[in-house]
Motif scaffolding. Structure first.
Motif, mmCIF file in Angstrom:
data_model
loop_
_atom_site.group_PDB
_atom_site.id
_atom_site.type_symbol
_atom_site.label_atom_id
_atom_site.label_comp_id
_atom_site.label_asym_id
_atom_site.label_seq_id
_atom_site.Cartn_x
_atom_site.Cartn_y
_atom_site.Cartn_z
ATOM 1 N N PHE A 79 -19.573 -7.032 -0.049
ATOM 2 C CA PHE A 79 -20.085 -6.881 1.315
ATOM 3 C C PHE A 79 -20.811 -8.161 1.721
ATOM 4 C CE2 PHE A 79 -19.840 -2.534 -0.326
ATOM 5 C CZ PHE A 79 -19.119 -1.913 0.684
ATOM 6 N N PRO A 80 -20.836 -8.459 3.024
ATOM 7 C CA PRO A 80 -21.562 -9.645 3.474
ATOM 8 C C PRO A 80 -23.074 -9.412 3.359
ATOM 9 C CG PRO A 80 -20.688 -8.412 5.354
ATOM 10 C CD PRO A 80 -20.151 -7.759 4.112
ATOM 11 N N PRO A 81 -23.856 -10.467 3.319
ATOM 12 C CA PRO A 81 -23.424 -11.874 3.455
ATOM 13 C C PRO A 81 -22.760 -12.390 2.187
ATOM 14 C CG PRO A 81 -25.776 -11.771 3.057
ATOM 15 C CD PRO A 81 -25.320 -10.348 3.210
ATOM 16 N N PHE A 82 -21.706 -13.188 2.368
ATOM 17 C CA PHE A 82 -20.980 -13.727 1.229
ATOM 18 C C PHE A 82 -21.696 -14.978 0.714
ATOM 19 C CE2 PHE A 82 -17.510 -12.003 4.079
ATOM 20 C CZ PHE A 82 -17.515 -10.758 3.466
ATOM 21 N N SER A 83 -21.749 -15.124 -0.584
ATOM 22 C CA SER A 83 -22.478 -16.239 -1.171
ATOM 23 C C SER A 83 -21.787 -17.560 -0.866
ATOM 24 C CB SER A 83 -22.592 -16.060 -2.686
ATOM 25 O OG SER A 83 -21.317 -16.199 -3.288
ATOM 26 N N PRO A 84 -22.568 -18.621 -0.646
ATOM 27 C CA PRO A 84 -21.961 -19.951 -0.394
ATOM 28 C C PRO A 84 -21.047 -20.387 -1.529
ATOM 29 C CG PRO A 84 -24.295 -19.966 0.142
ATOM 30 C CD PRO A 84 -24.028 -18.648 -0.541
ATOM 31 N N GLU A 85 -21.395 -20.008 -2.787
ATOM 32 C CA GLU A 85 -20.564 -20.409 -3.933
ATOM 33 C C GLU A 85 -19.162 -19.815 -3.844
ATOM 34 O OE1 GLU A 85 -23.552 -19.011 -4.179
ATOM 35 O OE2 GLU A 85 -24.730 -20.802 -4.671
ATOM 36 N N SER A 86 -19.061 -18.600 -3.295
ATOM 37 C CA SER A 86 -17.754 -17.936 -3.222
ATOM 38 C C SER A 86 -16.863 -18.542 -2.153
ATOM 39 C CB SER A 86 -17.939 -16.445 -2.943
ATOM 40 O OG SER A 86 -18.432 -16.225 -1.619
ATOM 41 N N MET A 87 -17.436 -19.357 -1.261
ATOM 42 C CA MET A 87 -16.671 -19.950 -0.157
ATOM 43 C C MET A 87 -16.582 -21.464 -0.281
ATOM 44 S SD MET A 87 -18.089 -17.752 3.096
ATOM 45 C CE MET A 87 -19.817 -18.187 2.814
ATOM 46 N N ILE A 133 -15.041 -24.724 -0.688
ATOM 47 C CA ILE A 133 -13.683 -25.281 -0.596
ATOM 48 C C ILE A 133 -13.760 -26.751 -0.210
ATOM 49 C CG2 ILE A 133 -12.584 -23.082 -0.006
ATOM 50 C CD1 ILE A 133 -12.651 -23.876 2.916
ATOM 51 N N ASP A 134 -12.670 -27.441 -0.400
ATOM 52 C CA ASP A 134 -12.580 -28.849 -0.062
ATOM 53 C C ASP A 134 -12.791 -29.046 1.440
ATOM 54 O OD1 ASP A 134 -10.639 -31.269 0.824
ATOM 55 O OD2 ASP A 134 -11.410 -31.622 -1.205
ATOM 56 N N ASP A 135 -13.480 -30.114 1.822
ATOM 57 C CA ASP A 135 -13.777 -30.358 3.230
ATOM 58 C C ASP A 135 -12.517 -30.448 4.083
ATOM 59 O OD1 ASP A 135 -16.487 -30.277 2.965
ATOM 60 O OD2 ASP A 135 -16.754 -32.460 2.800
ATOM 61 N N SER A 136 -11.461 -31.066 3.542
ATOM 62 C CA SER A 136 -10.218 -31.197 4.323
ATOM 63 C C SER A 136 -9.599 -29.838 4.589
ATOM 64 C CB SER A 136 -9.219 -32.095 3.581
ATOM 65 O OG SER A 136 -8.851 -31.522 2.335
ATOM 66 N N VAL A 137 -9.685 -28.934 3.594
ATOM 67 C CA VAL A 137 -9.156 -27.571 3.786
ATOM 68 C C VAL A 137 -10.018 -26.829 4.806
ATOM 69 C CG1 VAL A 137 -8.675 -25.376 2.664
ATOM 70 C CG2 VAL A 137 -8.188 -27.517 1.468
ATOM 71 N N ARG A 138 -11.339 -27.006 4.715
ATOM 72 C CA ARG A 138 -12.246 -26.337 5.657
ATOM 73 C C ARG A 138 -11.936 -26.769 7.099
ATOM 74 N NH1 ARG A 138 -17.216 -24.253 4.656
ATOM 75 N NH2 ARG A 138 -17.272 -25.316 2.634
ATOM 76 N N ASP A 173 -10.456 -13.483 -13.302
ATOM 77 C CA ASP A 173 -11.894 -13.407 -13.566
ATOM 78 C C ASP A 173 -12.622 -12.489 -12.588
ATOM 79 O OD1 ASP A 173 -11.852 -14.843 -11.223
ATOM 80 O OD2 ASP A 173 -12.936 -16.587 -12.001
ATOM 81 N N GLY A 174 -11.873 -11.815 -11.713
ATOM 82 C CA GLY A 174 -12.473 -10.874 -10.781
ATOM 83 C C GLY A 174 -12.907 -11.485 -9.473
ATOM 84 N N SER A 175 -12.745 -12.793 -9.304
ATOM 85 C CA SER A 175 -13.170 -13.451 -8.066
ATOM 86 C C SER A 175 -12.025 -13.473 -7.056
ATOM 87 C CB SER A 175 -13.629 -14.883 -8.365
ATOM 88 O OG SER A 175 -12.538 -15.669 -8.830
ATOM 89 N N ILE A 176 -12.369 -13.826 -5.829
ATOM 90 C CA ILE A 176 -11.390 -13.947 -4.754
ATOM 91 C C ILE A 176 -11.248 -15.424 -4.395
ATOM 92 C CG2 ILE A 176 -10.889 -13.332 -2.339
ATOM 93 C CD1 ILE A 176 -10.654 -11.001 -4.270
ATOM 94 N N SER A 177 -10.052 -15.814 -3.987
ATOM 95 C CA SER A 177 -9.808 -17.195 -3.568
ATOM 96 C C SER A 177 -10.886 -17.628 -2.576
ATOM 97 C CB SER A 177 -8.428 -17.289 -2.916
ATOM 98 O OG SER A 177 -8.357 -18.375 -2.033
ATOM 99 N N PRO A 178 -11.556 -18.770 -2.815
ATOM 100 C CA PRO A 178 -12.615 -19.218 -1.892
ATOM 101 C C PRO A 178 -12.093 -19.470 -0.483
ATOM 102 C CG PRO A 178 -12.079 -20.941 -3.484
ATOM 103 C CD PRO A 178 -11.399 -19.691 -3.951
ATOM 104 N N GLU A 179 -10.797 -19.848 -0.357
ATOM 105 C CA GLU A 179 -10.224 -20.046 0.977
ATOM 106 C C GLU A 179 -10.194 -18.728 1.752
ATOM 107 O OE1 GLU A 179 -8.720 -23.211 -1.754
ATOM 108 O OE2 GLU A 179 -8.768 -21.013 -1.848
ATOM 109 N N VAL A 180 -9.809 -17.650 1.063
ATOM 110 C CA VAL A 180 -9.801 -16.328 1.707
ATOM 111 C C VAL A 180 -11.231 -15.896 2.035
ATOM 112 C CG1 VAL A 180 -9.239 -13.877 1.387
ATOM 113 C CG2 VAL A 180 -7.615 -15.639 0.642
ATOM 114 N N MET A 181 -12.146 -16.179 1.129
ATOM 115 C CA MET A 181 -13.548 -15.825 1.370
ATOM 116 C C MET A 181 -14.075 -16.549 2.608
ATOM 117 S SD MET A 181 -14.614 -13.610 -0.865
ATOM 118 C CE MET A 181 -16.358 -13.746 -0.503
#
Length: 844
Positions: free
Chosen positions: A475-483, A485-490, A572-580
């Protein structure tokens, strides 16, 4: 392995060619086509620098039965990958050896080395460089090799290539070598009498064991008859007195160079002196049946059943069809064997009656096996039951050759104007799932989640997604670590989000529709967001943050209060940071870390931790699609779905203005999604050369892509449909109703009005499908499997429902009321009529 290979370098007398064909594979220059070469002779076709590179013509040569083709190094990169390595030999001059890349080295099965020296040590070093490849050595000097040199080369696993002008059937001389002398040069006997054990076979069956001498082998090679060496009586010319002669098809040496095999056609009573076909006893199985039928053909009495079959072609034809039908109906192993035996009996009767032997059939099978291109394998329309329910699959069968990494990555071509209506219908089919069967498979999964909730969800996520977790929801708020991603992708995601949000915001119906249908009768319609939506984001063979974007942005624009994104977790139970990151952008209220049918079930029914939703969106595999179809029909779930979804697909229409590289890239962009992706190219008046250029680009580009193995399989099931006009092409496309339609046409925008059925259209050479998939602004969640006839792609209205209202004044009811009452009376619904009349009486 052969002792030597003859290179046809001049007009050759027929007897020499016939003798050479018995002991070796002929090398035939592509610029020559000697008519005297026997049809059944094995041959390698040599293309030198003077030849013109034509890949289709090379493939035709291999399809026609050539064993291999020999090509110069300048052609190698274009041929490798299209021509299987097993059928390709590299023509290499000693001076060019350093120019051979690893790709070329691994893409051929042999090398024809032109060298002025027959230095065995040097040739051995070349052999080591081309590990696993056969080495053929063509001397460029006029001096003939000695028997000792021939023996040394053969024992070094090198094959000598000699021009036919240097060969003769006469005695060896300073200018020509007797072919039998060359053939026997490497032979070494370990027997005191110097003879060689010789196995005699016919059609793969052993007839007997005899002995050969150098003299007998020479005579067999030249005469083409079975000649052996009797240990008591000298040369034994088989059948000289009995009439049971042999025609020699092939003479081969064993791997140790101390034994010989004769493959023959035996005539007369048989090989054995006991008048049996074989010295090892009577033959059985197909060989015995063939001999029996051949005997009956000449001796069966009139009135016998076999004679009737030989004399009555209609009866024989009917029996073959009857037995074929019974074989198709057989079910058990014993029944199938029994019916197959009957069918083979009648089929072989048909062959014997026409003078066709089992050896002829085997040669035909061998020739078919050499084809590089394949027929589709479809049944002709007259053999397809009209009342049968065919499995929903693309009828043109994929070529098994495409499974080999060396095979060309190619589509299959069909001419629309030359196709029957039944054939045309097969081009429109997709290999979609069997809905009933798949729903039965997913029902236990759905039921488990519905009844056991989070417990079942955790178990199934561990089983299918290989992730051990304590909780499946974030649930939100989502942690900054989980999101992170590379600046170019962002930045790319931010631009894509802006475009998609802008386009879908323009679709939002903010104003209420108000219409006064008659005085005093006001009708209106207004939209409201669907409160709770579930967005399924696949995570199987590719991570798809773009799908989260395409589903999340319109949900956000529509004003949905709860947006639950479901996507499979990583191990490892995590979600892709791009999706996050996208989830945070679109305001997701929860993220379900689960995929497959279990995720759909959790969204449909809810659990203690997973919020229940009112509508489920998103693509997925056949398990996801079946689960969506199951839950939408369950009144306990009270959930709807966006549309039936299936494998990704694209249809590209291209005319002569197209760039082959662009077209190929568009085809491959969908082919890489999965092995069941559907790819169709519809050509408009393109020549074979123009189509070949696109096919070459498909193969070349595919091999440079990381998902080439997926592409190889999906492309093998894909189609090229040839049409004669843009109108005919678009008409076919409208029948196909593709998910993505790309127009590589002259004045493409003018053709868009002709499009009736498509998920999304990409107009012109600079509108790749990839733009719609990611960032142009349109949505990439589109109808597949032909559902573009009935469904739109996901849009803002997909996340809204429309409510109508009406307000009728007293004066309006005075006018409308009698109409309503009359219609209610007509239907026998008195209460409906009364609801109007009581008001009319009150106003009187």
């Amino acid at each position: 392995m052969a002792v030597f290979l003859p290179l046809l370098d001049s007009n050759v007398e027929g007897p020499l060619i016939a003798s050479l064909a018995r002991i070796s594979t002929l090398i035939v220059p592509a610029l020559q086509s000697p008519s005297q070469v026997p049809d059944n002779a094995k041959r390698h076709i040599l293309y030198d620098q003077e030849s013109t590179f034509d890949l289709d013509q090379i493939i035709q040569v291999l399809d026609a039965g050539a064993e291999k083709v020999i090509v110069p190094i300048a052609w190698a990169n274009d041929a490798i990958g299209i021509i299987p390595a097993a059928r390709l030999i590299l023509l290499l001059d000693v001076a060019n050896a350093s120019a051979v890349s690893d790709r070329i080295r691994s893409g051929v099965s042999g090398v024809l080395l032109k060298t002025p020296s027959l230095d065995v040590d040097f040739i051995g070093s070349v052999s080591r460089f081309f590990t696993g490849a056969s080495i053929h050595v063509l001397p460029t000097v006029q001096e003939l090799p000695s028997p000792a040199t021939i023996q040394s080369l053969r024992r070094a696993d090198a094959i000598l290539v000699l021009p036919t002008s240097s060969l003769t059937l006469s005695e060896s001389s300073a200018s020509q070598l007797n072919i039998a002398d060359i053939f026997v040069a490497p032979l070494v006997s370990d027997r005191p009498d110097g003879l060689f054990p010789t196995v005699v076979t016919e059609g793969g069956r052993s007839l007997g064991l005899v002995y050969s001498s150098v003299a007998s082998i020479k005579e067999s090679i030249i005469s083409g008859k079975g000649v052996y060496q009797s240990r008591k009586h000298g040369l034994w010319r088989k059948g000289e007195t009995s009439g049971a002669i042999q025609d020699v098809i092939n003479i081969a040496l064993d791997c140790d160079l101390d034994a010989v095999e004769f493959n023959v056609v035996q005539h007369g009573s048989g090989f054995c002196h006991l008048n049996r076909p074989s010295c090892f006893g009577e033959v059985n199985g197909l060989a015995a049946l063939e001999r029996t039928l051949q005997s009956r053909l000449s001796s069966a009495p009139e009135g016998s059943y076999t004679r009737r079959l030989f004399n009555d072609s209609n009866l024989l034809r009917a029996k073959i069809m009857e037995e074929a039908d019974e074989l198709c109906r057989a079910e058990t192993k014993d029944e199938i064997a029994f019916e197959a035996a009957d069918l083979i009996y009648f089929a072989l009767t048909r062959c014997v009656a026409a003078g066709v032997s089992i050896s002829d059939i085997e040669r035909s099978l061998d020739k078919k096996a050499k084809k590089v291109t394949r027929r589709t394998g479809d049944a002709k329309p007259q053999w397809v039951k009209k009342d049968a329910q065919p499995a929903p699959q693309a009828a043109p069968a994929p070529s098994t050759a495409s499974a080999s990494p060396d095979a060309p990555i190619r589509m299959r071509s069909y001419n629309l104007s030359a196709s029957s209506p039944a054939e045309r219908a097969t081009y429109l089919r997709r290999p979609v799932l069997n809905s009933g069967e798949m729903i039965n498979k997913v029902k236990p999964i759905v039921d488990s989640v519905r009844t056991r909730g989070d417990e079942a969800l955790l178990e199934l996520t561990a089983k299918f997604d290989k992730a051990q977790m304590d909780s499946t929801v974030i649930f939100p708020p989502f942690s900054p670590e989980s999101m992170k991603i590379d600046d170019s992708v962002r930045k790319a995601i931010d631009i894509a989000y802006s475009n998609v949000h802008k386009f879908h915001a323009a679709q939002d119906e903010k104003n209420t529709l108000i219409v006064e249908t008659m005085p005093g009768v006001i009708c209106s319609r207004f939209s409201r967001p669907i409160a709770r939506v579930g967005l399924y984001v696949p995570g199987g063979t590719a991570i798809l943050p773009s799908t989260a974007l395409m589903l999340g942005a319109p949900a956000q624009v529509a004003g949905c209060k709860e947006i639950v994104i479901a996507t499979p977790p990583r191990p490892d139970g995590s979600i892709s940071p791009e999706v996050m990151y996208v989830a945070q952008l679109v305001g997701a209220s929860a993220i379900l870390k689960a995929g497959g049918a279990q995720a759909v079930a959790a969204l449909a029914y809810g659990t203690k931790t997973v919020p229940k939703v009112d509508k489920i969106f998103g693509p997925g595999n056949q398990w996801v699609t079946a689960a969506k179809m199951l839950v939408q029909n369950d009144t306990d779930a009270l959930v709807s779905i966006d549309m039936p979804a299936g494998p990704s697909e694209v249809l590209v229409i291209a005319d002569s203005t197209c760039k082959p590289g662009f077209v190929a890239a568009d085809l491959l962009s969908q082919a890489e999604h999965g092995v069941d992706s559907q790819v169709v190219l519809v050509t408009v008046n393109l020549s074979e050369e123009e189509i070949s250029a696109i096919e070459k680009e498909v193969d070349t580009q595919a091999r440079a892509l990381p998902r080439v193995d997926i592409i190889r399989e999906s492309i093998s099931k894909s189609l090229i449909i040839k049409t004669s006009s843009a109108e005919e092409a678009i008409e076919f496309s409208n029948d196909y109703a593709p998910e993505h339609l790309i127009l590589h046409l002259k004045d493409a925008s003018a053709k868009v009005p002709l499009v009736q059925n498509a998920g999304s259209v990409f107009v012109g050479p600079y509108s790749p499908e990839s733009c719609g998939d990611y960032a142009s602004g349109t949505n990439h969640t589109l109808p597949t499997n032909g559902y573009a006839r009935q469904f739109s792609g996901v849009n803002t209205q997909s996340f809204q429902k429309h409510i109508t209202s009406q307000e009728v004044t007293a004066d309006g009811l005075k006018s409308l009321g009698p109409v309503v009452a009359t219609l209610a009376d007509c239907e026998g619904l008195g209460a409906h009529a009364n609801a109007v009349r009581i008001r009319l009486r009150d106003m009187a």
